[in-house]
Design a protein around this motif. Structure first.
Motif, PDB file in Angstrom:
ATOM      1  N   MET B   3       0.849  -1.186   0.000  1.00 42.88           N
ATOM      2  CA  MET B   3       0.000   0.000   0.000  1.00 42.88           C
ATOM      3  C   MET B   3       0.884   1.235   0.000  1.00 42.88           C
ATOM      4  SD  MET B   3      -3.044   0.931   2.581  1.00 42.88           S
ATOM      5  CE  MET B   3      -4.017  -0.535   2.419  1.00 42.88           C
ATOM      6  N   HIS B   4       0.529   2.150  -0.871  1.00 42.08           N
ATOM      7  CA  HIS B   4       1.314   3.380  -0.973  1.00 42.08           C
ATOM      8  C   HIS B   4       1.179   4.179   0.331  1.00 42.08           C
ATOM      9  CE1 HIS B   4       2.733   7.230  -2.493  1.00 42.08           C
ATOM     10  NE2 HIS B   4       3.230   6.573  -3.535  1.00 42.08           N
ATOM     11  N   LYS B   5       2.250   4.866   0.671  1.00 46.08           N
ATOM     12  CA  LYS B   5       2.264   5.662   1.903  1.00 46.08           C
ATOM     13  C   LYS B   5       1.116   6.682   1.936  1.00 46.08           C
ATOM     14  CE  LYS B   5       5.277   8.951   2.233  1.00 46.08           C
ATOM     15  NZ  LYS B   5       6.629   9.478   1.994  1.00 46.08           N
ATOM     16  N   PHE B   6       0.873   7.318   0.778  1.00 46.67           N
ATOM     17  CA  PHE B   6      -0.200   8.325   0.708  1.00 46.67           C
ATOM     18  C   PHE B   6      -1.572   7.702   0.947  1.00 46.67           C
ATOM     19  CE2 PHE B   6       2.312  11.348  -2.299  1.00 46.67           C
ATOM     20  CZ  PHE B   6       3.174  11.632  -1.246  1.00 46.67           C
ATOM     21  N   GLU B   7      -1.739   6.492   0.394  1.00 53.52           N
ATOM     22  CA  GLU B   7      -3.031   5.821   0.591  1.00 53.52           C
ATOM     23  C   GLU B   7      -3.304   5.580   2.067  1.00 53.52           C
ATOM     24  OE1 GLU B   7      -4.403   3.094  -3.032  1.00 53.52           O
ATOM     25  OE2 GLU B   7      -2.444   2.539  -2.240  1.00 53.52           O
ATOM     26  N   LYS B   8      -2.244   5.224   2.784  1.00 51.71           N
ATOM     27  CA  LYS B   8      -2.398   5.024   4.227  1.00 51.71           C
ATOM     28  C   LYS B   8      -2.851   6.316   4.885  1.00 51.71           C
ATOM     29  CE  LYS B   8       0.902   1.291   4.719  1.00 51.71           C
ATOM     30  NZ  LYS B   8       2.337   1.031   4.899  1.00 51.71           N
ATOM     31  N   ILE B   9      -2.245   7.418   4.451  1.00 54.53           N
ATOM     32  CA  ILE B   9      -2.591   8.717   5.061  1.00 54.53           C
ATOM     33  C   ILE B   9      -4.079   9.003   4.916  1.00 54.53           C
ATOM     34  CG2 ILE B   9      -2.290  11.214   4.863  1.00 54.53           C
ATOM     35  CD1 ILE B   9       0.645  10.697   4.166  1.00 54.53           C
ATOM     36  N   TRP B  10      -4.613   8.882   3.669  1.00 57.39           N
ATOM     37  CA  TRP B  10      -6.025   9.269   3.549  1.00 57.39           C
ATOM     38  C   TRP B  10      -6.985   8.211   4.056  1.00 57.39           C
ATOM     39  CZ3 TRP B  10      -3.642   9.853  -1.595  1.00 57.39           C
ATOM     40  CH2 TRP B  10      -3.883   8.789  -2.469  1.00 57.39           C
ATOM     41  N   LEU B  11      -6.554   6.980   4.136  1.00 58.86           N
ATOM     42  CA  LEU B  11      -7.420   5.971   4.758  1.00 58.86           C
ATOM     43  C   LEU B  11      -7.546   6.228   6.260  1.00 58.86           C
ATOM     44  CD1 LEU B  11      -6.571   2.679   2.879  1.00 58.86           C
ATOM     45  CD2 LEU B  11      -8.752   3.858   2.954  1.00 58.86           C
ATOM     46  N   ILE B  12      -6.399   6.557   6.885  1.00 59.73           N
ATOM     47  CA  ILE B  12      -6.448   6.881   8.315  1.00 59.73           C
ATOM     48  C   ILE B  12      -7.328   8.103   8.540  1.00 59.73           C
ATOM     49  CG2 ILE B  12      -5.051   7.807  10.222  1.00 59.73           C
ATOM     50  CD1 ILE B  12      -2.773   5.935   9.131  1.00 59.73           C
ATOM     51  N   PHE B  13      -7.183   9.106   7.683  1.00 55.94           N
ATOM     52  CA  PHE B  13      -7.994  10.322   7.741  1.00 55.94           C
ATOM     53  C   PHE B  13      -9.488   9.980   7.647  1.00 55.94           C
ATOM     54  CE2 PHE B  13      -9.861  14.025   5.599  1.00 55.94           C
ATOM     55  CZ  PHE B  13      -9.425  15.039   6.418  1.00 55.94           C
TER      56      PHE B  13
END
Ligand SMILES: [Cu+2]
Lengths: 50, 158
Positions: B3-13
């Protein structure tokens, strides 16, 4: 003698875009998130003020 | 799974936002005791005029409650009773309303008071009138030919 082309390799390779660059996606997701937060906070302030 | 790092960011958001809003609803309902305006309180719609408190619509001072005043409204096609009422500024008021016939709306424009009045049910909302002025009450549920004429007025005076 004529040669059949049964064994000819067909060129199926297509150009694959670099899918690891998500800078634009991140920016648009964050802009959308900011719009949601701003409208939510704005409406909440309106609710509290009246 | 990669999983891309950015995807993790917006999923957590996203999940964080979901969690926050569910918590807000839970605290509001179970800790603060907030409920919808129409919450299982019933009345015989044929006997509204003889049932307290609807036999005396208008503003009434009350003692020993969480609110200072009770403001009773009876809606019927195509008017509200009372047609005009004065409320003191800063008063904490419980608005109690019901309908005698069909479904009506009850929105005090410019305030947070906005509820549905269903025949057979009592709708209640507690509010504090913080701002002076006139607040138009409109019916925002289509109730028949006179729907657009149906209104009342709350005047908040000092
Ligand atoms: Cu109406």
């Amino acid at each position: 003698m004529a040669k059949t082309e049964l064994n000819r390799k067909i060129d199926t390779e297509t150009e694959v875009e670099d899918s690891t660059n998500l800078n634009g996606t991140l920016a648009s997701v964050m802009i959308l998130g900011a719009i949601l937060i701003i409208t939510w906070v704005g409406l909440y302030m309106l609710f509290l003020s009246r | 799974m990669h999983m891309h790092k950015f995807e993790k960011i917006w999923l957590i958001f996203g999940f964080g936002a979901l969690l926050v809003f569910l918590t807000v609803i839970g605290v509001s309902a179970f800790y603060l005791g907030n409920q919808p305006p129409s919450c299982l309180a019933t009345i015989d719609p044929e006997k509204v005029d003889t049932t307290a408190p609807f036999n005396e619509p208008g503003l009434k001072k009350v003692e020993g409650k969480e609110w200072d005043y009770e403001l009773v409204f009876v809606a019927s096609a195509f008017s509200y009773s009372p047609a005009r009422v004065e409320v003191p500024l800063g008063a904490k008021v419980k608005v109690i309303a019901t309908s005698k016939d069909v479904m009506h709306g009850f929105q005090a424009a410019g305030t947070n008071v906005n509820m549905m009045l269903e025949p057979g049910y009592i709708s209640e909302v507690v509010t504090t009138f913080k701002n002076p002025g006139e607040f138009l009450i409109v019916c925002n549920e289509y109730c028949g030919v006179g729907h657009h004429m149906m209104h009342s007025m709350i005047e908040v005076v000092e």
